[in-house]
Design a protein around this motif. Structure first.
Motif, PDB file in Angstrom:
ATOM      1  N   ALA A   1       0.832  -1.210   0.000  1.00 41.82           N
ATOM      2  CA  ALA A   1       0.000   0.000   0.000  1.00 41.82           C
ATOM      3  C   ALA A   1       0.867   1.261   0.000  1.00 41.82           C
TER       4      ALA A   1
ATOM      5  N   LEU B   1       2.035   1.822  -3.464  1.00 45.60           N
ATOM      6  CA  LEU B   1       0.946   2.295  -4.314  1.00 45.60           C
ATOM      7  C   LEU B   1       0.669   3.780  -4.065  1.00 45.60           C
ATOM      8  N   THR B   2       0.712   4.190  -2.798  1.00 41.91           N
ATOM      9  CA  THR B   2       0.485   5.598  -2.469  1.00 41.91           C
ATOM     10  C   THR B   2       1.542   6.485  -3.117  1.00 41.91           C
TER      11      THR B   2
ATOM     12  N   ALA C   1      -5.147   3.089  -1.427  1.00 42.33           N
ATOM     13  CA  ALA C   1      -4.031   2.175  -1.657  1.00 42.33           C
ATOM     14  C   ALA C   1      -4.175   0.915  -0.815  1.00 42.33           C
TER      15      ALA C   1
ATOM     16  N   SER D   1      -4.462  -2.720  -2.317  1.00 39.70           N
ATOM     17  CA  SER D   1      -3.452  -3.695  -1.884  1.00 39.70           C
ATOM     18  C   SER D   1      -4.108  -4.969  -1.376  1.00 39.70           C
TER      19      SER D   1
ATOM     20  N   VAL E   1       3.196  -3.538  -8.108  1.00 42.55           N
ATOM     21  CA  VAL E   1       2.734  -2.160  -8.280  1.00 42.55           C
ATOM     22  C   VAL E   1       2.661  -1.800  -9.761  1.00 42.55           C
TER      23      VAL E   1
ATOM     24  N   SER F   1      -0.185   0.441 -11.621  1.00 44.91           N
ATOM     25  CA  SER F   1       0.166   1.846 -11.358  1.00 44.91           C
ATOM     26  C   SER F   1      -0.488   2.817 -12.334  1.00 44.91           C
TER      27      SER F   1
ATOM     28  N   ALA G   1      -4.480   2.780 -11.302  1.00 43.11           N
ATOM     29  CA  ALA G   1      -4.839   2.666  -9.890  1.00 43.11           C
ATOM     30  C   ALA G   1      -6.056   3.508  -9.539  1.00 43.11           C
TER      31      ALA G   1
ATOM     32  N   THR H   1      -9.466   1.903  -7.972  1.00 44.00           N
ATOM     33  CA  THR H   1      -9.931   2.245  -6.621  1.00 44.00           C
ATOM     34  C   THR H   1     -11.290   2.943  -6.638  1.00 44.00           C
TER      35      THR H   1
END
Length: 396
Positions: free
Chosen positions: A79, A82-83, A93, A97, A131, A135, A138, A142
């Motif tokens: 996570a 990802l952030t 994230a 994740s 990731v 990426s 994302a 989300t």
């Protein structure tokens, strides 16, 4: 074409440690074992493997992104990446994740929501590969509802990222995930429990501590007291490395394999478990290190000490001679002669020792251990011996 015949590097070490408690049991006592009818000091293989892994980074300076980590916090680490790299909020994230790990890896939460139910050993670069799968989308992922997110990540090859480009410590020591057998990586190394070559007795260090801010007139007693168990010993340590298997774990990259072999050969020798190290300052270096390249099978020479070494005038030199005789016996009686040998030891320590069958102890040691080398020279000699068996230039 790469030569796939097996090649093993056996590492035999004699190392004396002063009063210490390198590896304690659940009661705080130094770990022990009965061998040859005598109680021996024991240091578990897990303790020395962890010390070796730590030495890769702390002593050899291998960058952290080239090494693995063993943790329950895989979701938290993923996570965070990802952030940082996908530019999504921490909450988003974490949700992404968890979705990535839950479907393909079946990684379930443990007692804490931020931790998995078990330790997972993986490379940081492998997390980066996961990731990279999401990426560029994302934010899109989300924004989906839970069911849609689960369906969207279902087709992503998350598991495959943890089965390729292993860091050297995962390739060396392997990975076992009981719940997900497809993630298992067979270790390229085997590490024996270190044993003292002689009987030991556990002793007790009674200690007290005073309160610096109290005067003697106010209170002359100790503010605390306790005991620490310890012992001292000359240890026989053994590990074997399957060079071809290591290459397979490292995607048959010869140069990376050689780097890993070199790192293990040094780190296993120079590392030390840290139990009670501030109390005992027990860090020593070995009195003998012998690398033996074998093309038949690994050979643990602990039988040299089935009859414990007993002496009041030093143990290490007598242990070295016993080890040499056992190495010579395995060659003579079983035909298990190493392809190459390189050893760090002091032949002068054998001067004046008793012999048998009219053999000179120094000659027995030279037969078993070869010429005397420094550690760097020994490692280089072994690398020179095994490289042709990796790149296919060895004679059949």
């Amino acid at each position: 074409m790469t030569d796939r015949r097996r090649t093993y590097i056996d590492i035999h070490i004699l190392q004396s440690v002063p009063p210490s408690n390198l590896n304690r049991d659940d009661a705080g006592s130094p770990k022990q074992a009965i061998y040859g009818g005598a109680r021996r000091l024991r240091v578990s293989s897990q303790a020395w493997k962890r010390a070796t892994r730590l030495a890769f980074k702390n002593d050899l300076g291998i960058p952290a992104d080239q090494l693995g980590t063993r943790t329950k916090r895989v979701s938290t680490l993923l996570a965070a990446r990802l952030t940082e790299r996908a530019r999504v909020s921490a909450e988003a994230a974490t949700r992404l994740s968890n979705a990535l790990l839950a479907h393909d890896l079946k990684v379930t939460a443990g007692k804490k929501a931020t931790e998995s139910a078990y330790l997972l050993f993986f490379g940081r670069s492998q997390l980066d590969a996961i990731v990279a799968l999401v990426s560029d989308r994302a934010s899109e992922l989300t924004a989906l509802a839970d069911d849609a997110l689960t369906k969207a990540v279902a087709e992503l090859p998350v598991r495959a990222q943890l089965m390729a480009k292993h860091p050297i410590d995962v390739a060396l020591f392997g990975r076992m995930v009981a719940d997900i057998p497809a993630l298992n990586v067979d270790a390229a190394t085997q590490v024996a429990h270190a044993l003292s070559v002689h009987p030991v007795e556990v002793e007790f260090d009674y200690y007290t501590a005073v309160d610096d801010e109290k005067t003697r007139e106010e209170d002359a007693g100790a503010a605390m007291m306790g005991t620490v168990e310890f012992t001292s010993a000359t240890l026989y340590r053994y590990a074997t490395l399957d060079v071809q298997h290591l290459a397979e774990n490292l995607d048959n990259d010869i140069e990376v394999t050689i780097q890993a072999v070199r790192a293990f050969m040094r780190a296993f020798v120079t590392s030390m478990p840290t139990g009670h190290q501030n109390t005992f300052a027990h860090r020593t270096v070995p009195s003998l290190v012998s690398y033996m390249v074998r093309t038949d099978q690994p050979v643990n020479l602990v039988s040299a000490f089935e009859s414990p070494v007993r002496s009041t005038h030093g143990i290490a030199a007598r242990a070295a001679l016993s080890l040499a005789r056992e190495a010579n016996r395995t060659s003579t009686s079983f035909g298990l002669t190493p392809m190459a040998v390189s050893t760090v030891y002091d032949p002068a320590s054998l001067a004046g020792m008793s012999s048998h069958q009219d053999r000179d102890p120094a000659a027995e040691a030279a037969q078993a251990f070869g010429p005397v080398c420094g550690l760097d020279e020994s490692i280089d000699a072994i690398i020179t011996a095994v490289r042709p068996r990796l790149d296919g230039s060895a004679e059949s």
